[in-house]
Design a protein around this motif. Structure first.
Motif, PDB file in Angstrom:
ATOM      1  N   PRO A  84      -6.377   1.851  -0.650  1.00  0.00           N
ATOM      2  CA  PRO A  84      -7.543   1.081  -1.085  1.00  0.00           C
ATOM      3  C   PRO A  84      -7.134  -0.259  -1.669  1.00  0.00           C
ATOM      4  N   ARG A  85      -7.948  -1.281  -1.409  1.00  0.00           N
ATOM      5  CA  ARG A  85      -7.616  -2.646  -1.828  1.00  0.00           C
ATOM      6  C   ARG A  85      -7.322  -2.741  -3.313  1.00  0.00           C
ATOM      7  N   GLU A  86      -8.110  -2.039  -4.136  1.00  0.00           N
ATOM      8  CA  GLU A  86      -7.951  -2.148  -5.578  1.00  0.00           C
ATOM      9  C   GLU A  86      -6.665  -1.482  -6.087  1.00  0.00           C
ATOM     10  N   GLU A  97       0.484  -0.665  -6.061  1.00  0.00           N
ATOM     11  CA  GLU A  97       1.415   0.038  -5.176  1.00  0.00           C
ATOM     12  C   GLU A  97       2.589  -0.861  -4.812  1.00  0.00           C
ATOM     13  N   LEU A  98       2.306  -2.138  -4.553  1.00  0.00           N
ATOM     14  CA  LEU A  98       3.362  -3.059  -4.134  1.00  0.00           C
ATOM     15  C   LEU A  98       4.208  -3.555  -5.306  1.00  0.00           C
ATOM     16  N   LEU A 141      -4.920 -10.863  -2.289  1.00  0.00           N
ATOM     17  CA  LEU A 141      -3.588 -10.296  -2.495  1.00  0.00           C
ATOM     18  C   LEU A 141      -2.547 -11.032  -1.647  1.00  0.00           C
ATOM     19  N   GLN A 142      -2.985 -11.635  -0.543  1.00  0.00           N
ATOM     20  CA  GLN A 142      -2.070 -12.405   0.291  1.00  0.00           C
ATOM     21  C   GLN A 142      -1.426 -13.539  -0.507  1.00  0.00           C
ATOM     22  N   ALA A 143      -2.212 -14.157  -1.409  1.00  0.00           N
ATOM     23  CA  ALA A 143      -1.670 -15.251  -2.222  1.00  0.00           C
ATOM     24  C   ALA A 143      -0.553 -14.751  -3.124  1.00  0.00           C
ATOM     25  N   ARG A 164      -4.108 -16.015   5.517  1.00  0.00           N
ATOM     26  CA  ARG A 164      -3.640 -17.319   5.043  1.00  0.00           C
ATOM     27  C   ARG A 164      -2.644 -17.927   6.017  1.00  0.00           C
ATOM     28  N   GLU A 165      -2.842 -19.203   6.321  1.00  0.00           N
ATOM     29  CA  GLU A 165      -1.954 -19.881   7.274  1.00  0.00           C
ATOM     30  C   GLU A 165      -0.543 -20.009   6.710  1.00  0.00           C
TER      31      GLU A 165
END
Length: 452
Positions: free
Chosen positions: A209-211, A216-217, A256-258, A302-303
Motif C-alpha cells: 500500500p502507498r501509505e 518499507e523502503l 514518493l518518487q521525489a 518523474r522525468e
C-alpha cells in the motif's frame, strides 16, 4: 566439514609451556598442531594458512605487538590469541584493537580458556565456510544459462546485456510482460557481479500500500506513526553494499518518487519520523511491465527519476516471440517435473509440439510451466499427446458460469484471476478492473484474496 583439519600454530619460547598447550589441544583429534619457539620461524610458515595462532606476548626475539601485526598482514583470516604472563589491561585493549581475537593471562585456567576460545573460533570458521559454499551454489543457480533457458536470438541479446550489466555497477531497468522472468534476471545480474557476496533485497512496489511503502523502503523510528512500536530498518538499509530490486517501479506514487530520487542522488536516507541522515551504498535494479517513457509523457512518472533509473535497459522478450525456445522450455520443465514426481521420462509427440508452438501464452513462461506439468500428469503414456495439453485460461473461462454463485463470489474469483495473471500487482489489477485498490487490499487482509 568435520574431517577438515583445523590448523593451529603454537608460538611460545617456553618449551615446557608450549608442550602443555599442545597436549591439552591434542585431545581434539581434528586439530592439526605445530609448535614454534621463535617468531621468525612461525612467520616463515604462515604460507600454510593456519586457522589460529596462539602468541606468547613476551618473546625474546620480537615484541608481541609487532608479531601480531605481521601475522595479520600475512594472513588477515588467521585468528590470533595472545597469551601473556602479565595482566595488563591497557596492553590487552591495545592488542584487541590491533586485531587479536582474545587476550589470555597465563595461570592454571589458561588451557581451559584457550580450549573454549578455539572452539568458538572453529564454529565461526565452519559457519563462514558454509556461507561461502552456499554463495557458490547460489552463483551456480543463477548462472545466466540456468536463469533463461533457450537459444533464440532475442535470448542471446538478453545474455549479452546481462553480462555487461554484471561487470559494472550501472543501474539496470528490466522491462517485459508479466511472467517473463524479470526478478530472475535481476538476481542473476547480482549473483554474477562483484556484489554477489552482499545482500540482494527485492521489493514489489505494486504489492505494498502507498501509505506503507515509504516506511518499507526507508524504515521508521519508534512512534513515527500509529503502530510503529519499535524502530524498523528499511529495505535500503538491508541492502547496504548490495543490490535492491524494485519490481513494478512504474506503480510508485509520484510523491514518493521525489524521495527516491533524492536517495539515488545523495546516497543517503532518513527514516520516517527520524532526523538522522544515514549513508547507503546500494546498486539499483528496477523492473516494470509499463513503458516508462510513456508514463513520463502522461505525468505519472518523474522525468528526472526516469533518466536517473534508465541506466542499462534490458527488454525481456515475450514467450511468443522466442520461437523454438517454447519447445526447449517445455522439455526442461517436463523433465524437471517428472523427475521430481517420479513419473518416468516423457516427451511430446509432433502434434503436441505444434500445439505448444501455436499458442500465444499471455502468462508467458509461468503459464507454459503450469501447462506442461498438467500435461505430464494427464498423460498415461511416455509420449504426451495433443489432447493432454489444455490451455487452462480458455478452459477456465468456459466453466466460469457453470455453477450459480453469489455476485460477491464471482467478483472475488475475477479479482483473484487478475491478481494471478498480473503477478499480484494490486495497482495494475485495480486499474484493469476499474475498482479501488483499497477494496483489493481490504479483501487481502480479510483472506478473501491470496497474494504472495
Amino acid at each position: 566439514m568435520k574431517n577438515t583439519p583445523f590448523k593451529i600454530f603454537i608460538l611460545d619460547d617456553d618449551v615446557w609451556y608450549s608442550e602443555l598447550l599442545e597436549y591439552h589441544l591434542s585431545l581434539n583429534p581434528d586439530y592439526e598442531l605445530k609448535k614454534f619457539h621463535a617468531a621468525n620461524d612461525c612467520l616463515r610458515s604462515m604460507y600454510e594458512r593456519p586457522d589460529v595462532v596462539t602468541l606468547d606476548y613476551s618473546l625474546p626475539d620480537k615484541n608481541g605487538a609487532e608479531v601480531l601485526k605481521k601475522l595479520k598482514e600475512q594472513n588477515p583470516d588467521t585468528y590470533v590469541i595472545v597469551i601473556s604472563g602479565q595482566e595488563d589491561v591497557a596492553t590487552a585493549v591495545d592488542l584487541l584493537k590491533k586485531g587479536a581475537y582474545d587476550y589470555i593471562v597465563k595461570d592454571e585456567d589458561t588451557p581451559e580458556r584457550l580450549w573454549n576460545a578455539i572452539n568458538k573460533i572453529r564454529e565461526t570458521v565452519s559457519l563462514r565456510k558454509e556461507i561461502t559454499q552456499l554463495r557458490e551454489e547460489i552463483g551456480q543457480k543463477y548462472d545466466f544459462g540456468n536463469v533463461i533457458i533457450g537459444n533464440s536470438e532475442p535470448v542471446k541479446q538478453v545474455f549479452r546485456l546481462m553480462e555487461k550489466a554484471s561487470k559494472t555497477n550501472i543501474t539496470v531497468t528490466i522491462s517485459g510482460e508479466t511472467g517473463t522472468g524479470k526478478e530472475l534476471v535481476a538476481k542473476a545480474i547480482h549473483y554474477n557481479s562483484p556484489k554477489k557476496s552482499r545482500p540482494f533485497v527485492a521489493v514489489n512496489v505494486a504489492a505494498i500500500p502507498r501509505e506503507l511503502l515509504e516506511s518499507e523502503l526507508f524504515g521508521h523510528e519508534k512512534g513515527a506513526f500509529t503502530g510503529a512500536v519499535a524502530r524498523r530498518l528499511g529495505k535500503f538499509e538491508e541492502a547496504d553494499k548490495g543490490t535492491i530490486f524494485l519490481d513494478e517501479i512504474g506503480e510508485m506514487d509520484i510523491s514518493l518518487q521525489a524521495k527516491l530520487l533524492r536517495v539515488l542522488q545523495e546516497k543517503e536516507i532518513t527514516r520516517v519520523g527520524g532526523n538522522a541522515v544515514l549513508p547507503v551504498e546500494v546498486r539499483i535494479i528496477v523492473a516494470t511491465h509499463k513503458n516508462l517513457a510513456e508514463e513520463v509523457k502522461k505525468g505519472n512518472f518523474r522525468e528526472d527519476l526516469y533518466y536517473r533509473l534508465l541506466g542499462l535497459p534490458i527488454q525481456l522478450p515475450a514467450l511468443r516471440e522466442r520461437g523454438g525456445d517454447i519447445l526447449v522450455l517445455a522439455k526442461y520443465f517436463t523433465d524437471a517435473f517428472t523427475k521430481e514426481n517420479k513419473l518416468g521420462k516423457k516427451s511430446f509427440c509432433p502434434a503436441a509440439q505444434q500445439k505448444l508452438l501455436s499458442y500465444s501464452y499471455p502468462g508467458n513462461i509461468r503459464e507454459l510451466k503450469a501447462l506442461v506439468e498438467l500435461a505430464a500428469v494427464l498423460s498415461d503414456e511416455e509420449i504426451i499427446q495433443e489432447h493432454d495439453i489444455n490451455f487452462m485460461a480458455n478452459h477456465a473461462d468456459k466453466d466460469f458460469m457453470a455453477t450459480e454463485r453469489t455476485l460477491k463470489a464471482y467478483t472475488t474469483e475475477i479479482i483473484q484471476r487478475f491478481l494471478d495473471k498480473y503477478d499480484h500487482n494490486v495497482l495494475l489489477v485495480a486499474d484493469k478492473l476499474d475498482i479501488g485498490k483499497s477494496t483489493i487490499y481490504r479483501m487481502i487482509q480479510s483472506n478473501e484474496l491470496r497474494i504472495r
